[in-house]
Motif scaffolding. Structure first.
Motif, mmCIF file in Angstrom:
data_model
loop_
_atom_site.group_PDB
_atom_site.id
_atom_site.type_symbol
_atom_site.label_atom_id
_atom_site.label_comp_id
_atom_site.label_asym_id
_atom_site.label_seq_id
_atom_site.Cartn_x
_atom_site.Cartn_y
_atom_site.Cartn_z
ATOM 1 N N UNK A 1 0.830 -1.195 0.000
ATOM 2 C CA UNK A 1 0.000 0.000 0.000
ATOM 3 C C UNK A 1 0.869 1.252 0.000
ATOM 4 N N UNK A 2 0.281 2.330 -0.425
ATOM 5 C CA UNK A 2 0.976 3.596 -0.511
ATOM 6 C C UNK A 2 0.731 4.423 0.739
ATOM 7 N N UNK A 3 1.774 5.068 1.259
ATOM 8 C CA UNK A 3 1.609 5.968 2.394
ATOM 9 C C UNK A 3 1.292 7.364 1.864
ATOM 10 N N UNK A 4 0.220 7.930 2.396
ATOM 11 C CA UNK A 4 -0.190 9.289 2.055
ATOM 12 C C UNK A 4 -0.349 10.056 3.360
ATOM 13 N N UNK A 5 -0.855 11.277 3.258
ATOM 14 C CA UNK A 5 -1.069 12.097 4.456
ATOM 15 C C UNK A 5 -2.420 12.787 4.388
ATOM 16 N N UNK A 6 -2.978 13.031 5.571
ATOM 17 C CA UNK A 6 -4.206 13.819 5.685
ATOM 18 C C UNK A 6 -3.969 14.916 6.714
ATOM 19 N N UNK A 7 -4.870 15.892 6.715
ATOM 20 C CA UNK A 7 -4.897 16.909 7.764
ATOM 21 C C UNK A 7 -6.048 16.525 8.677
ATOM 22 N N UNK A 8 -5.786 16.354 9.965
ATOM 23 C CA UNK A 8 -6.789 15.899 10.917
ATOM 24 C C UNK A 8 -7.036 16.965 11.967
ATOM 25 N N UNK A 9 -8.294 17.311 12.155
ATOM 26 C CA UNK A 9 -8.675 18.295 13.177
ATOM 27 C C UNK A 9 -9.736 17.657 14.059
ATOM 28 N N UNK A 10 -9.422 17.525 15.342
ATOM 29 C CA UNK A 10 -10.366 17.000 16.330
ATOM 30 C C UNK A 10 -10.889 18.166 17.148
ATOM 31 N N UNK A 11 -12.192 18.204 17.349
ATOM 32 C CA UNK A 11 -12.831 19.346 17.992
ATOM 33 C C UNK A 11 -13.355 19.006 19.391
ATOM 34 N N UNK A 12 -13.559 20.051 20.173
ATOM 35 C CA UNK A 12 -14.178 19.998 21.511
ATOM 36 C C UNK A 12 -13.473 18.956 22.387
ATOM 37 N N UNK A 13 -14.232 18.023 22.944
ATOM 38 C CA UNK A 13 -13.687 17.056 23.898
ATOM 39 C C UNK A 13 -12.679 16.099 23.271
ATOM 40 N N UNK A 14 -12.572 16.073 21.951
ATOM 41 C CA UNK A 14 -11.592 15.214 21.283
ATOM 42 C C UNK A 14 -10.252 15.911 21.039
ATOM 43 N N UNK A 15 -10.220 17.213 21.181
ATOM 44 C CA UNK A 15 -9.030 18.001 20.812
ATOM 45 C C UNK A 15 -7.759 17.509 21.504
ATOM 46 N N UNK A 16 -7.868 17.085 22.753
ATOM 47 C CA UNK A 16 -6.671 16.643 23.484
ATOM 48 C C UNK A 16 -6.078 15.347 22.924
ATOM 49 N N UNK A 17 -6.813 14.656 22.062
ATOM 50 C CA UNK A 17 -6.334 13.418 21.450
ATOM 51 C C UNK A 17 -5.650 13.647 20.100
ATOM 52 N N UNK A 18 -5.568 14.904 19.683
ATOM 53 C CA UNK A 18 -4.962 15.218 18.382
ATOM 54 C C UNK A 18 -3.500 14.783 18.348
ATOM 55 N N UNK A 19 -3.101 14.126 17.265
ATOM 56 C CA UNK A 19 -1.681 13.767 17.149
ATOM 57 C C UNK A 19 -0.833 15.023 16.987
ATOM 58 N N UNK A 20 0.400 14.933 17.391
ATOM 59 C CA UNK A 20 1.311 16.080 17.347
ATOM 60 C C UNK A 20 1.451 16.633 15.928
ATOM 61 N N UNK A 21 1.402 15.767 14.960
ATOM 62 C CA UNK A 21 1.579 16.159 13.560
ATOM 63 C C UNK A 21 0.237 16.223 12.829
ATOM 64 N N UNK A 22 -0.773 16.796 13.447
ATOM 65 C CA UNK A 22 -2.139 16.738 12.905
ATOM 66 C C UNK A 22 -2.294 17.398 11.533
ATOM 67 N N UNK A 23 -1.358 18.246 11.141
ATOM 68 C CA UNK A 23 -1.432 18.843 9.806
ATOM 69 C C UNK A 23 -0.929 17.894 8.723
ATOM 70 N N UNK A 24 -0.276 16.816 9.143
ATOM 71 C CA UNK A 24 0.284 15.870 8.169
ATOM 72 C C UNK A 24 0.330 14.473 8.799
ATOM 73 N N UNK A 25 -0.832 13.873 8.980
ATOM 74 C CA UNK A 25 -0.943 12.549 9.584
ATOM 75 C C UNK A 25 -0.727 11.493 8.500
ATOM 76 N N UNK A 26 0.247 10.600 8.673
ATOM 77 C CA UNK A 26 0.465 9.563 7.666
ATOM 78 C C UNK A 26 -0.644 8.510 7.730
ATOM 79 N N UNK A 27 -1.118 8.095 6.567
ATOM 80 C CA UNK A 27 -2.129 7.036 6.466
ATOM 81 C C UNK A 27 -1.748 6.114 5.313
ATOM 82 N N UNK A 28 -2.327 4.931 5.324
ATOM 83 C CA UNK A 28 -2.228 4.039 4.173
ATOM 84 C C UNK A 28 -3.387 4.379 3.250
#
Length: 78
Positions: free
Chosen positions: A1-28
Motif C-alpha cells: 500500500x501507498x503511504x499518504x497524508x491527511x490533515x486531521x482536526x479534532x474538535x471539543x472534547x476530542x481536541x486533546x487526542x490530536x496527534x502532534x503532527x495533525x497537519x500531516x498525519x500519515x495514512x495508508x
C-alpha cells in the motif's frame, strides 16, 4: 500500500487526542476513517460527526490522502 497524508482536526472534547503532527498525519491509502481512528487510539464511539473536505461522511469512508478530516464528538446542551 501507498503511504499518504491527511490533515486531521479534532474538535471539543476530542481536541486533546490530536496527534502532534495533525497537519500531516500519515495514512495508508484506502484506509477507512474508522481504521485510521483505531490506529491513532481515538475512540470511534466519540466520533459523532465526520467531515471530509467539508462534506459529512461516515466511519466507513475510505481515505486516499490529501483530505482534510474534521471530527466532532457528541454535543450536549442545556
Amino acid at each position: 500500500m501507498t503511504t499518504s497524508h491527511i490533515q486531521l482536526k479534532l474538535f471539543a472534547a476530542l481536541a486533546h487526542l490530536s496527534p502532534e503532527n495533525s497537519d500531516r498525519v500519515p495514512i495508508q491509502a484506502g484506509i477507512t476513517v474508522k481504521e485510521m481512528l483505531d490506529q491513532l487510539a481515538i475512540p470511534t464511539v466519540k466520533a459523532h460527526l465526520i467531515f471530509i473536505n467539508g462534506i459529512k461522511r461516515s466511519l466507513e469512508t475510505r481515505l486516499s490522502g490529501g483530505e482534510r478530516v474534521g471530527i466532532f464528538p457528541p454535543v450536549a446542551g442545556g
